[in-house]
Structures are given as structure tokens and as C-alpha cells.
Design a protein around this motif. Structure first.
Motif, short mmCIF file in Angstrom:
data_model
loop_
_atom_site.label_atom_id
_atom_site.label_comp_id
_atom_site.label_asym_id
_atom_site.label_seq_id
_atom_site.Cartn_x
_atom_site.Cartn_y
_atom_site.Cartn_z
N GLN A 85 0.92 -1.17 -0.02
CA GLN A 85 0.06 0.02 0.03
C GLN A 85 0.90 1.34 -0.09
O GLN A 85 0.36 2.23 0.04
N ASN A 86 2.27 0.93 -0.12
CA ASN A 86 3.02 2.24 -0.26
C ASN A 86 3.48 2.23 -1.54
O ASN A 86 4.14 3.29 -2.02
N SER A 87 3.03 1.34 -2.51
CA SER A 87 3.18 1.55 -3.88
C SER A 87 2.63 2.45 -4.72
O SER A 87 1.33 2.82 -4.47
N SER A 88 3.32 3.21 -5.71
CA SER A 88 2.69 4.23 -6.37
C SER A 88 1.55 3.61 -7.03
O SER A 88 1.26 2.72 -7.70
N ASP A 98 -2.50 -4.10 8.73
CA ASP A 98 -3.43 -3.91 7.53
C ASP A 98 -3.84 -5.34 6.90
O ASP A 98 -4.69 -5.80 6.55
N SER A 99 -2.71 -6.15 6.97
CA SER A 99 -2.79 -7.65 6.49
C SER A 99 -2.97 -7.56 5.01
O SER A 99 -3.89 -8.58 4.36
N PHE A 100 -2.25 -6.60 4.26
CA PHE A 100 -2.49 -6.77 3.00
C PHE A 100 -2.13 -7.79 2.14
O PHE A 100 -0.88 -8.19 2.35
N GLY A 101 -3.00 -8.58 1.42
CA GLY A 101 -2.69 -9.79 0.71
C GLY A 101 -3.14 -11.03 1.46
O GLY A 101 -3.01 -12.04 0.89
N SER A 102 -4.02 -10.83 2.55
CA SER A 102 -4.66 -11.96 3.28
C SER A 102 -5.49 -12.86 2.47
O SER A 102 -5.86 -13.89 2.60
N ALA A 103 -6.07 -12.33 1.10
CA ALA A 103 -7.11 -12.71 0.52
C ALA A 103 -6.65 -12.46 -1.21
O ALA A 103 -6.44 -11.13 -1.26
N GLY A 120 -7.22 -8.25 -0.81
CA GLY A 120 -7.81 -7.97 0.55
C GLY A 120 -6.78 -7.63 1.42
O GLY A 120 -5.60 -8.02 1.75
N ALA A 121 -7.32 -6.41 2.15
CA ALA A 121 -6.44 -5.91 3.40
C ALA A 121 -7.61 -5.82 4.60
O ALA A 121 -7.93 -4.73 4.95
#
Length: 402
Positions: A85-88, A98-103, A120-121
Motif C-alpha cells: 500500500q506504499n506502492s505508487s 493491515d494484512s494486505f494480501g490476506s486474500a 484483500g486488506a
């Protein structure tokens, strides 16, 4: 529209803890892209690996996703995209928990010939809504994945952890990819196909299932055509040791249909016996309710009237032909995945047991056949047989991917 899962190698169905390959549930035929996971449109499938507990910018468990692009010679280690979520261009910012990538789910949502990735986050904080959760669409293109938009939660006060389960499929038979999103609530929100980069989904609707309030909601999704009517159906596993819920696809969209009659924490969909109807395999790796403390799987056959709520067969490590023995905390059924590993037109089953071998883990493959899933020639793979180091508790078999 029938789901046609494929696989290039068993090795692509394995997990090393901390870097978790997850199932991409979109059927390859649900959109204009040839494959639901070909993000750069070069005709080769790409590999998505999620690390939802990764530290990003000093924020623990912010989460990251790595995409390695396929080629004629296989997956490329150098041709990759790392998404956080820090990517441009990615909505939000990396935050603790945040668990970005959980799904994960994928499919050509905007029908431009490139598969898109949905991430999913569920731990995302939305203003004062702690752990409200979100789902983010990252768009495919000739150069790979870049840019994105939020698939916003239509009912943020009704639940938490929006985005903890995701699936892409053609749920109304209009040849456009739809997106289903689950949360801790009793509802499933579906975004109708016809997505655009500027406005998102064509419309949204809610499907409610008989899930106990406060139960933890939908844990995971699997999609496929269970009754052969040309629309994808949805299987949802729910928290706290309960039966999977089945939602039937139709021209009007998904509608709740039934509960599968055994406890399950995970599920996979594919045509095991080649009869034209996708079947469901469920995994019940806890075992306490069913009385099998080592874990087991159940096979539910698809048919014209829908998937059979009763399992046609239950298999564990004490079943004849299955290598090993049923032991406490093996967690046989931690992960299940159906794909045609042999190219014979029958979906084969990969089963993980994360607790096998004192926590080193193992993976089994069982063949699909006209007569159904067979344990004849079943094979078990442990870390040593795959050249995987057991240092650092790899827990082989805790995740699967196509």
C-alpha cells in the motif's frame, strides 16, 4: 461458464511460512483474458505470492504481494512486481496490521484482455472504523500490474474485515467477471461485471446467508459451475467449525442455496469425475467436531440439481491407499486445491497437512477419475522429498495455488 483449473507442476501448490501462495479462484473462462492470472497478456500464467505479515516501511503485518511473470521458460525471478500500500498508484498506505494480501482473487474485471488482481486488506482502518477492511483492484496491462482502485465496502458499519475473502466468477452468465467479497458479517457483497478503471463496478448487490452473527463470517471462497447451467456458483466456508454455504449463480446473480453437511474450514472446486459438473472438496483440519483429531476431507459431487449436501466420500490418513497415519494435530485438510495435474480431463486433489511430521508439514496428491477421487497411486511429499529446508518451521502444505 465452466471453471477449468489447470496446473503446471505440483511444486506450485506448496507453502513456505511467511511467504504464502494463495488460491486465485477466478475461472479462466470468466473474462476476455485467456487466463485469469495472466496480468501482462503475454499468454503465460503468472505467479502471485502473498506475505500478509510482512513489515513495510517499519509497519509490522502491513503486508505485501509479489507477482512473478510467466514466460516460455517458466516463472521469472527477475521479472516481478512487488505491491504494497506504499506502492505508487495503490490506494491507501501501509499501516500496522493491515494484512494486505490476506486474500487474493483474479480475473479480467474490465474486459481489456489483461487479468486484474484483487487484494484483500481486512485489517485496514477506515477513518474511525478500526479493522473495517478493504479490497483493492490492481489493473493488469502490457507492462504488468500497475495502478488500482478500492472496491469500497457498501456497508462499513455492518461488519469488519471486509476483504477477508474474495472470489471472481461469472455469477450471472453475462460473460463479464463479477467480484464477491466477504467479511465478518452475515452478508456477501457482489460487484457486477462491467468494471471500469474510473467508476469501478457496474452495480453492487448483497446476498445474505444463514451465518451466525458474531461468528467471524466468511473465511474463504471457491467458485465454479456446480450444476452445469453456464453460470458460476460460489462456495463459502465460515468460521467456527460450521458447514460451507453454497450460493447458486443465475441470470439475476447469486442467491443462497444450501449448507454442506459437514464441518469445513476450507474448500476447493473442480470437476473430479469429468461429468461436466464441478465438484466440491472441503477440508476439516481441526477435527474436534467430527471426532477426527487428525483432520479429513469430504467430497461433494456436482449435479444438475446442484452440489450434493452429503459427502459422497470422506478421506483421512487412515483411508486405504493414503500414505501415513491419522494422528492428533496433523491437520490433514489444512489446504485443498483441485487442478488437472495429469491433463486427463479430471481434476486432481492436492491436500496439505501443516501439522504433519511434527509441524514440518506435507502435501498429498490424489487422482481424479471417472469413478471419482481415488486413493490409488496417492503420493505424499514432505519437505525433504522436495528439497525444502525444515529450518524455520516451513509448515509445508498450509497453502495452495493453481
Amino acid at each position: 461458464m465452466r471453471s477449468r483449473p489447470t496446473s503446471t507442476a505440483l511444486a506450485s501448490a506448496l507453502l513456505l511460512a511467511g511467504l504464502t501462495p494463495l488460491v486465485l479462484t477466478a475461472p479462466a473462462s470468466a473474462a476476455t483474458a485467456k487466463y485469469s492470472d495472466d496480468f501482462n497478456g503475454d499468454g503465460y500464467r503468472d505467479l502471485v505470492t502473498a506475505a500478509p505479515t510482512a513489515t513495510v516501511g517499519g509497519k509490522t503485518s502491513a503486508g505485501a504481494v509479489v507477482v512473478n511473470y510467466g514466460s516460455k521458460s517458466g516463472i521469472s525471478a527477475s521479472r516481478r512486481t512487488v505491491l504494497t500500500q506504499n506502492s505508487s498508484g495503490i490506494p491507501g498506505s501501509a499501516e500496522r496490521g493491515d494484512s494486505f494480501g490476506s486474500a487474493l482473487a483474479s480475473g479480467d474485471l474490465n474486459n481489456d484482455g489483461y487479468a486484474d488482481l484483487v487484494i484483500g486488506a481486512p485489517g485496514e482502518d477506515l477513518g474511525t472504523d478500526t479493522d473495517g477492511g478493504t479490497a483493492i483492484i490492481v489493473w493488469g496491462g502490457a507492462s504488468g500490474l500497475s495502478g488500482g482502485r478500492t472496491a469500497a465496502d457498501p456497508a462499513p458499519t455492518a461488519h469488519d474485515s471486509f476483504g477477508q475473502s474474495l472470489a471472481v466468477g461469472d455469477f450471472n452468465g453475462d460473460h463479464k467477471a463479477d467480484l464477491a467479497v466477504g467479511s465478518t458479517g452475515t452478508d456477501v457483497w457482489v460487484s457486477r461485471g462491467g468494471f471500469t478503471k474510473t467508476s469501478g463496478a457496474a452495480s453492487k448487490y448483497k446476498v445474505t446467508a444463514p451465518i451466525r452473527t458474531g461468528s467471524g463470517g466468511v473465511v474463504s471462497f471457491a467458485s465454479g459451475d456446480l450444476n452445469g447451467d453456464g453460470t458460476d456458483d460460489l462456495v463459502a466456508t465460515v468460521a467456527y467449525l460450521d458447514g460451507a454455504r453454497v450460493f447458486r449463480g443465475a441470470s439475476s446473480g447469486l442467491a443462497y442455496e444450501s449448507v454442506l453437511d459437514e464441518v469445513s474450514e476450507v474448500a476447493a472446486v473442480g470437476d473430479i469425475n469429468g461429468d461436466g459438473y464441478d465438484d466440491v472438496v472441503t477440508g476439516e483440519y481441526g477435527g474436534a467436531v467430527e471426532g477426527n483429531l487428525g483432520g479429513s476431507i469430504g467430497i461433494h459431487l456436482g449435479r444438475a440439481s446442484g452440489v450434493d449436501p452429503e459427502p459422497a466420500r470422506t478421506i483421512d490418513q487412515d483411508t486405504a491407499g493414503v500414505p501415513g497415519a491419522n494422528e492428533y494435530n496433523d491437520h490433514f485438510g489444512t489446504a485443498v486445491h483441485l487442478a488437472d495435474l495429469t491433463g486427463d480431463g479430471h481434476a486432481d486433489l492436492s491436500v496439505g497437512a501443516a501439522g504433519e511430521n511434527n509441524g514440518d508439514g506435507a502435501v498429498w496428491t490424489l487422482r481424479g477419475a471417472t469413478t471419482g477421487l481415488t486413493t490409488k497411486n496417492a503420493v505424499a511429499y514432505g519437505p525433504s522429498s522436495l528439497g525444502v529446508s525444515t529450518s524455520g518451521a516451513p509448515r509445508l502444505g498450509a497453502g495452495m495455488l493453481p
